[in-house]
Enzyme design. Structure first.
Site, PDB file in Angstrom:
ATOM      1  N   ASP A  94     -10.659  -8.164  -0.567  1.00 56.62           N
ATOM      2  CA  ASP A  94     -10.399  -7.967   0.694  1.00 56.62           C
ATOM      3  C   ASP A  94     -10.124  -9.197   1.582  1.00 56.62           C
ATOM      4  O   ASP A  94     -11.261  -9.934   2.022  1.00 56.62           O
ATOM      5  CB  ASP A  94     -11.761  -7.262   1.295  1.00 56.62           C
ATOM      6  CG  ASP A  94     -12.121  -5.945   0.683  1.00 56.62           C
ATOM      7  OD1 ASP A  94     -11.426  -5.736  -0.174  1.00 56.62           O
ATOM      8  OD2 ASP A  94     -12.953  -5.166   1.254  1.00 56.62           O
ATOM      9  N   LYS A 186      -8.172   0.974   4.511  1.00 51.86           N
ATOM     10  CA  LYS A 186      -9.933   1.116   4.539  1.00 51.86           C
ATOM     11  C   LYS A 186     -10.299   1.106   5.566  1.00 51.86           C
ATOM     12  O   LYS A 186      -9.909   0.097   6.576  1.00 51.86           O
ATOM     13  CB  LYS A 186     -10.308   0.021   3.411  1.00 51.86           C
ATOM     14  CG  LYS A 186     -11.840  -0.364   3.505  1.00 51.86           C
ATOM     15  CD  LYS A 186     -12.368  -1.236   2.588  1.00 51.86           C
ATOM     16  CE  LYS A 186     -13.629  -1.805   2.790  1.00 51.86           C
ATOM     17  NZ  LYS A 186     -14.216  -2.883   1.883  1.00 51.86           N
TER      18      LYS A 186
END
Length: 222
Positions: A94, A186
């Site tokens: 991420d 996300k």
């Protein structure tokens, strides 16, 4: 439509990115992830190896944050951080994109930054690009998402939870209209209830990032 039951856990990256947390909170995070059936855990790079030791033999994935939380790191530092996390056991990265370069309109630099991280893991891990949408205009959000897809990322992520507003239904819908169906989204930042998580999934998110997993799944504080 979604219902508030245990299926929600399978879409959650249970997150711990605290400066002061020692080993025990990460061990607890991993134990709870297995018990509740979360999709994965999301942690800082220095704790990936411990999580791998605790989660070996389970289906729980490990995401490592890169360039976190500002996104202003040198590109080569982000690439090294991603490669090290992959070596330590992360299966997803991420990364925070360079927010300042995006707002400056230096789109080539933003794309190079993301592409360097994608190349560093060479298909060994999914790459999610955190836009920090609370600091951006709608136009910048759409542009950043498109750049991330062009650079080879797998997911767009809304927020770090440290800068500006978190995820919202409006932003998720904007992202979904800006990228192809092959890209995942996300939603992260300020998601503390099952109802808010379900709203974001219904708006087009594929994954939820939250440090409030117990609240989302059981209505409990962690």
């Amino acid at each position: 439509m979604w219902q508030t039951d245990g299926r929600l856990a399978a879409f959650i990256d249970y997150t711990l990115v605290s400066a002061e947390a020692g080993a025990k909170p990460y061990i607890d995070l991993c134990n709870e992830a297995v018990e509740d059936g979360y999709y994965g855990v999301c942690v800082s790079g220095g704790w990936v190896r411990l999580c791998r030791e605790r989660l070996g033999g389970t289906s729980v994935k490990i995401s490592a944050v890169v360039g976190f939380p500002l996104g202003a790191h040198a590109t080569r530092a982000k690439a090294f951080e991603a490669s090290a996390a992959l070596d330590d056991g992360a299966s997803e990265i991420d990364m925070v994109l360079s927010v300042g370069k995006l707002t400056d309109g230096d789109y080539e630099a933003v794309e190079r930054d993301i592409a360097a991280v994608v190349q560093a893991v060479q298909g060994g891990a999914l790459v999610k690009v955190i836009l920090e949408t609370g600091l951006l205009t709608d136009e910048q959000i759409a542009t950043g998402a498109k750049i991330a897809e062009t650079a080879g990322a797998d997911y767009i992520q809304t927020s770090t939870g440290f800068g500006g507003k978190g995820a919202s239904e409006k932003v998720i819908r904007l992202l979904r209209s800006s990228i192809s169906d092959a890209m995942g989204i996300k939603a992260s930042g300020g998601i503390r209830t099952a109802e808010s998580a379900i709203l974001l999934l219904n708006a087009g998110a594929n994954r939820i990032g939250s440090s409030s997993g117990k609240a989302l799944v059981h209505g409990l504080s962690r």
